[in-house]
Design a protein around this motif. Structure first.
Motif, PDB file in Angstrom:
ATOM      1  N   VAL A  51       0.816  -1.212   0.000  1.00  0.00           N
ATOM      2  CA  VAL A  51       0.000   0.000   0.000  1.00  0.00           C
ATOM      3  C   VAL A  51       0.852   1.266   0.000  1.00  0.00           C
ATOM      4  O   VAL A  51       0.488   2.270  -0.584  1.00  0.00           O
ATOM      5  N   GLY A  52       2.010   1.237   0.657  1.00  0.00           N
ATOM      6  CA  GLY A  52       2.797   2.464   0.727  1.00  0.00           C
ATOM      7  C   GLY A  52       2.052   3.515   1.533  1.00  0.00           C
ATOM      8  O   GLY A  52       1.482   3.218   2.585  1.00  0.00           O
ATOM      9  N   VAL A  53       2.012   4.761   1.028  1.00  0.00           N
ATOM     10  CA  VAL A  53       1.310   5.835   1.732  1.00  0.00           C
ATOM     11  C   VAL A  53       0.092   6.325   0.948  1.00  0.00           C
ATOM     12  O   VAL A  53      -0.374   7.449   1.147  1.00  0.00           O
ATOM     13  N   GLN A  54      -0.461   5.462   0.086  1.00  0.00           N
ATOM     14  CA  GLN A  54      -1.618   5.878  -0.704  1.00  0.00           C
ATOM     15  C   GLN A  54      -2.780   6.317   0.170  1.00  0.00           C
ATOM     16  O   GLN A  54      -3.431   7.337  -0.093  1.00  0.00           O
ATOM     17  N   LYS A  55      -3.068   5.534   1.208  1.00  0.00           N
ATOM     18  CA  LYS A  55      -4.200   5.854   2.088  1.00  0.00           C
ATOM     19  C   LYS A  55      -4.011   7.229   2.718  1.00  0.00           C
ATOM     20  O   LYS A  55      -4.921   8.075   2.692  1.00  0.00           O
ATOM     21  N   GLU A  56      -2.824   7.473   3.283  1.00  0.00           N
ATOM     22  CA  GLU A  56      -2.568   8.751   3.938  1.00  0.00           C
ATOM     23  C   GLU A  56      -2.613   9.906   2.949  1.00  0.00           C
ATOM     24  O   GLU A  56      -3.112  11.001   3.273  1.00  0.00           O
ATOM     25  N   ALA A  57      -2.095   9.687   1.740  1.00  0.00           N
ATOM     26  CA  ALA A  57      -2.115  10.747   0.727  1.00  0.00           C
ATOM     27  C   ALA A  57      -3.539  11.151   0.377  1.00  0.00           C
ATOM     28  O   ALA A  57      -3.855  12.342   0.261  1.00  0.00           O
ATOM     29  N   ILE A  58      -4.402  10.152   0.211  1.00  0.00           N
ATOM     30  CA  ILE A  58      -5.800  10.437  -0.114  1.00  0.00           C
ATOM     31  C   ILE A  58      -6.474  11.207   1.021  1.00  0.00           C
ATOM     32  O   ILE A  58      -7.185  12.196   0.800  1.00  0.00           O
ATOM     33  N   LEU A  59      -6.256  10.765   2.256  1.00  0.00           N
ATOM     34  CA  LEU A  59      -6.902  11.406   3.406  1.00  0.00           C
ATOM     35  C   LEU A  59      -6.355  12.812   3.658  1.00  0.00           C
ATOM     36  O   LEU A  59      -7.054  13.668   4.202  1.00  0.00           O
ATOM     37  N   ALA A  60      -5.119  13.072   3.264  1.00  0.00           N
ATOM     38  CA  ALA A  60      -4.508  14.376   3.503  1.00  0.00           C
ATOM     39  C   ALA A  60      -4.895  15.414   2.460  1.00  0.00           C
ATOM     40  O   ALA A  60      -4.790  16.619   2.714  1.00  0.00           O
ATOM     41  N   ALA A  61      -5.337  14.964   1.288  1.00  0.00           N
ATOM     42  CA  ALA A  61      -5.543  15.867   0.154  1.00  0.00           C
ATOM     43  C   ALA A  61      -6.915  16.539   0.166  1.00  0.00           C
ATOM     44  O   ALA A  61      -7.889  16.001   0.695  1.00  0.00           O
ATOM     45  N   LYS A  62      -6.980  17.702  -0.460  1.00  0.00           N
ATOM     46  CA  LYS A  62      -8.265  18.389  -0.636  1.00  0.00           C
ATOM     47  C   LYS A  62      -9.131  17.667  -1.665  1.00  0.00           C
ATOM     48  O   LYS A  62     -10.352  17.605  -1.532  1.00  0.00           O
ATOM     49  N   ARG A  63      -8.472  17.151  -2.707  1.00  0.00           N
ATOM     50  CA  ARG A  63      -9.189  16.425  -3.764  1.00  0.00           C
ATOM     51  C   ARG A  63      -8.414  15.153  -4.075  1.00  0.00           C
ATOM     52  O   ARG A  63      -7.176  15.151  -4.018  1.00  0.00           O
ATOM     53  N   ALA A  64      -9.120  14.089  -4.420  1.00  0.00           N
ATOM     54  CA  ALA A  64      -8.455  12.807  -4.672  1.00  0.00           C
ATOM     55  C   ALA A  64      -8.985  12.168  -5.948  1.00  0.00           C
ATOM     56  O   ALA A  64     -10.200  12.113  -6.175  1.00  0.00           O
ATOM     57  N   ILE A  65      -8.043  11.697  -6.760  1.00  0.00           N
ATOM     58  CA  ILE A  65      -8.361  10.994  -8.003  1.00  0.00           C
ATOM     59  C   ILE A  65      -7.811   9.584  -7.895  1.00  0.00           C
ATOM     60  O   ILE A  65      -6.662   9.386  -7.492  1.00  0.00           O
ATOM     61  N   VAL A  66      -8.624   8.603  -8.265  1.00  0.00           N
ATOM     62  CA  VAL A  66      -8.182   7.216  -8.266  1.00  0.00           C
ATOM     63  C   VAL A  66      -8.470   6.610  -9.637  1.00  0.00           C
ATOM     64  O   VAL A  66      -9.599   6.677 -10.121  1.00  0.00           O
ATOM     65  N   THR A  67      -7.445   6.024 -10.255  1.00  0.00           N
ATOM     66  CA  THR A  67      -7.666   5.200 -11.434  1.00  0.00           C
ATOM     67  C   THR A  67      -7.686   3.746 -10.981  1.00  0.00           C
ATOM     68  O   THR A  67      -6.953   3.366 -10.069  1.00  0.00           O
ATOM     69  N   VAL A  68      -8.535   2.946 -11.601  1.00  0.00           N
ATOM     70  CA  VAL A  68      -8.694   1.552 -11.192  1.00  0.00           C
ATOM     71  C   VAL A  68      -8.691   0.637 -12.405  1.00  0.00           C
ATOM     72  O   VAL A  68      -8.957   1.063 -13.532  1.00  0.00           O
ATOM     73  N   SER A 100     -15.968   5.826  -0.208  1.00  0.00           N
ATOM     74  CA  SER A 100     -16.250   6.735  -1.325  1.00  0.00           C
ATOM     75  C   SER A 100     -16.147   8.204  -0.937  1.00  0.00           C
ATOM     76  O   SER A 100     -15.826   9.053  -1.781  1.00  0.00           O
ATOM     77  N   TRP A 101     -16.390   8.530   0.349  1.00  0.00           N
ATOM     78  CA  TRP A 101     -16.347   9.937   0.739  1.00  0.00           C
ATOM     79  C   TRP A 101     -14.935  10.507   0.752  1.00  0.00           C
ATOM     80  O   TRP A 101     -14.748  11.732   0.849  1.00  0.00           O
ATOM     81  N   THR A 102     -13.921   9.651   0.645  1.00  0.00           N
ATOM     82  CA  THR A 102     -12.539  10.144   0.613  1.00  0.00           C
ATOM     83  C   THR A 102     -12.071  10.464  -0.803  1.00  0.00           C
ATOM     84  O   THR A 102     -10.979  11.007  -0.977  1.00  0.00           O
ATOM     85  N   VAL A 103     -12.846  10.116  -1.811  1.00  0.00           N
ATOM     86  CA  VAL A 103     -12.416  10.206  -3.210  1.00  0.00           C
ATOM     87  C   VAL A 103     -13.337  11.146  -3.978  1.00  0.00           C
ATOM     88  O   VAL A 103     -14.556  11.102  -3.814  1.00  0.00           O
ATOM     89  N   LYS A 104     -12.748  11.980  -4.823  1.00  0.00           N
ATOM     90  CA  LYS A 104     -13.533  12.911  -5.645  1.00  0.00           C
ATOM     91  C   LYS A 104     -13.902  12.280  -6.989  1.00  0.00           C
ATOM     92  O   LYS A 104     -15.049  12.358  -7.421  1.00  0.00           O
ATOM     93  N   SER A 105     -12.922  11.675  -7.669  1.00  0.00           N
ATOM     94  CA  SER A 105     -13.154  11.140  -9.004  1.00  0.00           C
ATOM     95  C   SER A 105     -12.509   9.772  -9.167  1.00  0.00           C
ATOM     96  O   SER A 105     -11.379   9.562  -8.707  1.00  0.00           O
ATOM     97  N   ILE A 106     -13.229   8.872  -9.843  1.00  0.00           N
ATOM     98  CA  ILE A 106     -12.713   7.538 -10.153  1.00  0.00           C
ATOM     99  C   ILE A 106     -12.799   7.337 -11.656  1.00  0.00           C
ATOM    100  O   ILE A 106     -13.828   7.599 -12.268  1.00  0.00           O
ATOM    101  N   ALA A 107     -11.693   6.872 -12.242  1.00  0.00           N
ATOM    102  CA  ALA A 107     -11.653   6.588 -13.681  1.00  0.00           C
ATOM    103  C   ALA A 107     -11.111   5.184 -13.895  1.00  0.00           C
ATOM    104  O   ALA A 107     -10.106   4.806 -13.289  1.00  0.00           O
ATOM    105  N   VAL A 108     -11.757   4.423 -14.748  1.00  0.00           N
ATOM    106  CA  VAL A 108     -11.272   3.094 -15.092  1.00  0.00           C
ATOM    107  C   VAL A 108     -10.195   3.227 -16.163  1.00  0.00           C
ATOM    108  O   VAL A 108     -10.455   3.770 -17.245  1.00  0.00           O
ATOM    109  N   VAL A 109      -8.997   2.765 -15.848  1.00  0.00           N
ATOM    110  CA  VAL A 109      -7.896   2.745 -16.814  1.00  0.00           C
ATOM    111  C   VAL A 109      -7.183   1.411 -16.649  1.00  0.00           C
ATOM    112  O   VAL A 109      -6.328   1.250 -15.772  1.00  0.00           O
ATOM    113  N   GLN A 110      -7.530   0.447 -17.466  1.00  0.00           N
ATOM    114  CA  GLN A 110      -6.874  -0.853 -17.382  1.00  0.00           C
ATOM    115  C   GLN A 110      -5.405  -0.715 -17.742  1.00  0.00           C
ATOM    116  O   GLN A 110      -5.055  -0.049 -18.711  1.00  0.00           O
ATOM    117  N   GLY A 111      -4.543  -1.318 -16.910  1.00  0.00           N
ATOM    118  CA  GLY A 111      -3.106  -1.195 -17.134  1.00  0.00           C
ATOM    119  C   GLY A 111      -2.536   0.129 -16.697  1.00  0.00           C
ATOM    120  O   GLY A 111      -1.371   0.430 -16.984  1.00  0.00           O
TER     121      GLY A 111
END
Length: 285
Positions: free
Chosen positions: A180-197, A216-227
């Motif tokens: 996981v690294g620090v992904q969780k903390e980065a998302i929680l610390a940011a004003k806006r969060a983008i996740v590709t899945v 879902s309340w921690t994320v602003k936008s989700i985009a599907v990007v395979q690979g």
């Protein structure tokens, strides 16, 4: 609440010139596709934060997107230097680059402090190190209870955090399995969060109990990007493309070769190319 959009929309709606941006992923799930979209949209004057800036930031720096980087180690893992980072810092090409260097421990603590809404991170560190001589954001404070001298640095609270993950469900919750690294903390610390899945699923009923789920309340936008993490890896989907990291060094070593590669492989293609690259690598095996 998370909104499902295209990658182009996610970047356009959340990333602006002058923003402070964290793109995290520790060898695993590095958001390369999202970084390429930032480049295609010609975002400028960005302060880029990352514990281990590697190829993803080499490309952003070389294309003139960054004015500053805040980091704890920079290099092409297992290969050597980041040529575009060095050229920018040492020779101001394509323009001058500021750097702020920390230790891994400091960055991890700064992300956690940011996620907690604290102004700074306080920890034991930097004893015997020389980074304090070149980084004015490393301070010393005295514990009011023990008198111990501790290190303090500003917390990380970026305008935008961008990560890649394996799955999102239809409610907009995000699943990360593996390192996981620090992904969780980065998302929680940011004003806006983008996740590709990699994909959208109905639910997470079949996942390991130790998996990380971002509601879902921690994320602003989700985009599907395979690979979307290639050439890094996504556990359960594809392996790390070690050859890509080796091949990057001669490309990045020459300004003209770098610009030609970026034109052919970033500027003139879209995020769908990532799925094709992963499929091509699987065919080689």
């Amino acid at each position: 609440m998370a909104k499902f959009v295209s990658l182009k929309e996610a970047i356009a709606e959340n990333v602006f010139d002058g923003d402070v941006i964290a793109m995290e992923g520790f060898t695993h799930l590095i958001p390369h596709a999202a970084a390429h979209e930032v480049i295609r949209q010609n975002k400028k004057d960005l302060t880029l934060i990352r514990m281990t800036p590697d190829l993803i930031y080499d490309q952003l720096i070389g294309m003139g997107c960054a004015k500053k980087i805040i980091f704890s180690w920079g290099g092409n893992p297992g290969v050597g230097s980041l040529r575009r980072l060095r050229d920018a810092y040492e020779k101001s090409w394509p323009h001058k680059l500021e750097i702020e260097e920390h230790s891994h421990a400091a960055m991890a603590n700064a992300y956690e402090a940011g996620a907690a809404g604290l102004p700074c991170a306080i920890f034991r560190g930097y004893l015997g190190a020389q980074l304090e001589e070149v980084n004015p954001n490393i301070k010393r404070v005295e514990c009011p209870f023990t008198g111990e001298k501790l290190a303090a640095i500003p917390s990380i609270q970026p305008d935008v955090a961008i990560i890649h993950a394996q799955k999102a469900n239809k409610n907009g919750d995000v699943l990360i399995e593996g390192i996981v690294g620090v992904q969780k903390e980065a998302i929680l610390a940011a004003k806006r969060a983008i996740v590709t899945v990699e994909e959208i699923v109905d639910d997470f009923d079949d996942v390991h109990i130790n998996a990380c789920v971002l509601p879902s309340w921690t994320v602003k936008s989700i985009a599907v990007v395979q690979g979307g993490a290639h050439p890094s890896y996504a556990m359960g989907y594809y392996d790390r493309d070690n050859a890509f990291y080796k091949n990057w060094d001669p490309i990045a070593s020459d300004r003209d070769a770098f610009l030609a590669w970026m034109k052919d492989n970033v500027l003139e293609v879209g995020p769908e190319i990532f799925a094709q690259r992963v499929a091509d690598k699987k065919k080689e095996k």
